[in-house]
Motif scaffolding. Structure first.
Motif, PDB file in Angstrom:
ATOM      1  N   SER A 236      37.275  -0.343  37.482  1.00 44.06           N
ATOM      2  CA  SER A 236      37.334   0.683  36.435  1.00 44.06           C
ATOM      3  C   SER A 236      36.115   1.583  36.483  1.00 44.06           C
ATOM      4  O   SER A 236      36.215   2.801  36.293  1.00 44.06           O
ATOM      5  CB  SER A 236      37.440   0.023  35.055  1.00 44.06           C
ATOM      6  OG  SER A 236      38.635  -0.721  34.931  1.00 44.06           O
ATOM      7  N   SER A 240      36.196   5.572  37.085  1.00 46.17           N
ATOM      8  CA  SER A 240      35.764   6.364  35.930  1.00 46.17           C
ATOM      9  C   SER A 240      34.910   7.551  36.330  1.00 46.17           C
ATOM     10  O   SER A 240      34.578   8.389  35.477  1.00 46.17           O
ATOM     11  CB  SER A 240      34.984   5.478  34.945  1.00 46.17           C
ATOM     12  OG  SER A 240      35.827   4.493  34.378  1.00 46.17           O
ATOM     13  N   ARG A 248      44.482   6.578  38.330  1.00 50.97           N
ATOM     14  CA  ARG A 248      44.568   5.306  37.628  1.00 50.97           C
ATOM     15  C   ARG A 248      45.037   4.248  38.626  1.00 50.97           C
ATOM     16  O   ARG A 248      45.496   4.587  39.724  1.00 50.97           O
ATOM     17  CB  ARG A 248      45.523   5.394  36.439  1.00 50.97           C
ATOM     18  CG  ARG A 248      45.163   6.486  35.444  1.00 50.97           C
ATOM     19  CD  ARG A 248      46.182   6.562  34.314  1.00 50.97           C
ATOM     20  NE  ARG A 248      46.066   5.452  33.387  1.00 50.97           N
ATOM     21  CZ  ARG A 248      45.259   5.443  32.324  1.00 50.97           C
ATOM     22  NH1 ARG A 248      44.497   6.501  32.065  1.00 50.97           N
ATOM     23  NH2 ARG A 248      45.215   4.401  31.517  1.00 50.97           N
ATOM     24  N   VAL A 284      42.450   0.988  34.705  1.00 50.40           N
ATOM     25  CA  VAL A 284      42.941  -0.032  35.631  1.00 50.40           C
ATOM     26  C   VAL A 284      43.713  -1.057  34.814  1.00 50.40           C
ATOM     27  O   VAL A 284      43.163  -1.666  33.903  1.00 50.40           O
ATOM     28  CB  VAL A 284      41.797  -0.721  36.390  1.00 50.40           C
ATOM     29  CG1 VAL A 284      42.344  -1.815  37.309  1.00 50.40           C
ATOM     30  CG2 VAL A 284      41.001   0.294  37.203  1.00 50.40           C
TER      31      VAL A 284
END
Length: 393
Positions: A236, A240, A248, A284
């Motif tokens: 993640s 990000s 994603r 995630v």
């Protein structure tokens, strides 16, 4: 990853000739080879080279064959550029500008010997980079085949990945699906999928000794195969990065390498759930955590209309367009009809809840106390949310 040994041998020979410890960095500033560093001071210097070299400003060698740079915790360093046959800089040779016991910069014999060696070092570095690029490209192709090919192709891909040591041998493997919401994806968005795969592979390569493979399928969906369970918070953090938005990911279940395509199928469903309901799932999403949404993601819910919903949900959405009422009903159904818990979860007074429930009952022909009706309504309302048919705020 196996590497051509000639570069390391040539660098060590040059280190013995110069009488000092040296290192070689690529164009991005990452250390790719270094001579033996024996003394504590040499090892301390090497530690800083390994951990900070890719964050230093680019050396001033665009128009000069070498430059002197003052580096924190390292001292004055001589950067000598390495050029490919097209005269492009592909790396730099690093050596201390001041030898032990000297107070002035020695720009005579050591520099001359180093400059004479740059052509050979550049050739060897270029050969290593080409070999690494070839292996990376092959690993990418095999990773794609591993999850999307026919049975025989998958078996062959798994065999080659392990035999060529492109992927670590392990008891269990985990597949990841990466991509952007295809409903509004642009060409630039789709390119970010490949960037996300490359960024993750680079992170693993630089922070561990494990080998992970990945690639991008023809439908712009990325794949990663890990020889262990995936650490969701770590992945993640990688995704990000603003440069990778709106990529994603979905994480599949742990499986054997021969069944990794099934892990990838579940990873795709978790990925679909993450963009069908982004407010309910992280950047995630793991298959084991998405619950019913993962199962519903097997259907093309993004293409659903009101006519595709169960009668109870269709009736509700035709009569009610208030987000507050619909959120209240969802919360009520989530708690199995427990009014006290629903009021607490919504942070409203129980009398407000009863008032809203009365309005909802008036819009429905079924009985909210009936388990079958409530189940159909609950599932139908969830499908409607995934399909984007529920009025938002």
């Amino acid at each position: 990853m196996d590497q051509l040994p000639e570069l390391d041998d040539a660098l060590q020979d040059l280190s013995e000739t110069l009488g000092c410890r040296i290192a070689l960095i690529d164009e991005a500033g990452k250390v790719v080879a270094y001579s033996i560093h024996e003394s504590p001071e040499d090892r301390r210097r090497l530690f800083h080279l390994l951990t900070h070299s890719d964050s230093w400003p680019a050396p001033r060698t665009a128009t000069a064959p070498y430059s002197l740079e003052e580096l924190p915790e390292v001292g004055t360093v001589l950067f000598i550029r390495l050029l490919d046959p097209q005269r492009h800089i592909i790396g730099h040779l690093l050596l201390p500008a001041v030898a032990p016991g000297q107070e002035e910069t020695p720009l005579s014999a050591p520099l001359s010997a180093a400059l004479e060696a740059t052509e050979q070092l550049a050739e060897l570095l270029g050969a290593r980079q080409q070999e690494e690029a070839r292996r990376d490209a092959r690993a990418n192709r095999l990773a794609v085949t591993l999850v999307s090919g026919a049975a025989g192709e998958r078996e062959s891909a798994a065999e080659h990945l392990l035999r060529e040591r492109l992927l670590s041998s392990a008891a269990g493997y985990c597949a990841v699906a990466l991509g952007v919401d295809p409903r509004a994806a642009t060409a630039l968005d789709n390119e970010k999928t490949s960037q996300a795969v490359a960024r993750t592979l680079q992170f693993v390569r630089e922070t561990s000794t494990a080998t992970v493979v990945g690639g991008t399928l023809k439908n712009h969906l990325g794949v990663l195969v890990f020889p262990r369970p995936v650490v969701v918070p770590r992945l993640s953090r990688i995704l990000s990065s603003p440069e990778l938005s709106p990529v994603r990911a979905g994480v599949g279940s742990l499986s054997t390498l021969s069944e990794i395509h099934r892990s990838f199928q579940r990873a795709q469903l978790a990925w679909r759930a993450s963009w069908l309901a982004p407010a309910d799932h992280g950047i995630v999403a793991a298959w084991e955590q998405v619950g019913l949404d993962g199962t519903l993601a097997r259907m093309p819910v993004e293409d659903f209309t009101l006519d595709d919903l169960p009668p109870s949900a269709r009736e509700l959405l035709a009569a009610v367009d208030s987000p507050d009422l619909l959120d209240t009903l969802t919360a009520y159904l989530d708690t199995g009809g427990d009014a006290q818990r629903t009021a607490l979860n919504l942070h409203i007074h129980r009398s407000t809840l009863y008032y809203r429930l009365d309005k909802l009952r008036a819009a429905l022909s079924g009985d909210l106390h009936d388990g079958v009706f409530r189940r159909e309504l609950h599932t139908g309302l969830r499908i409607a949310r995934l399909a984007g048919l529920v009025p938002g705020r």
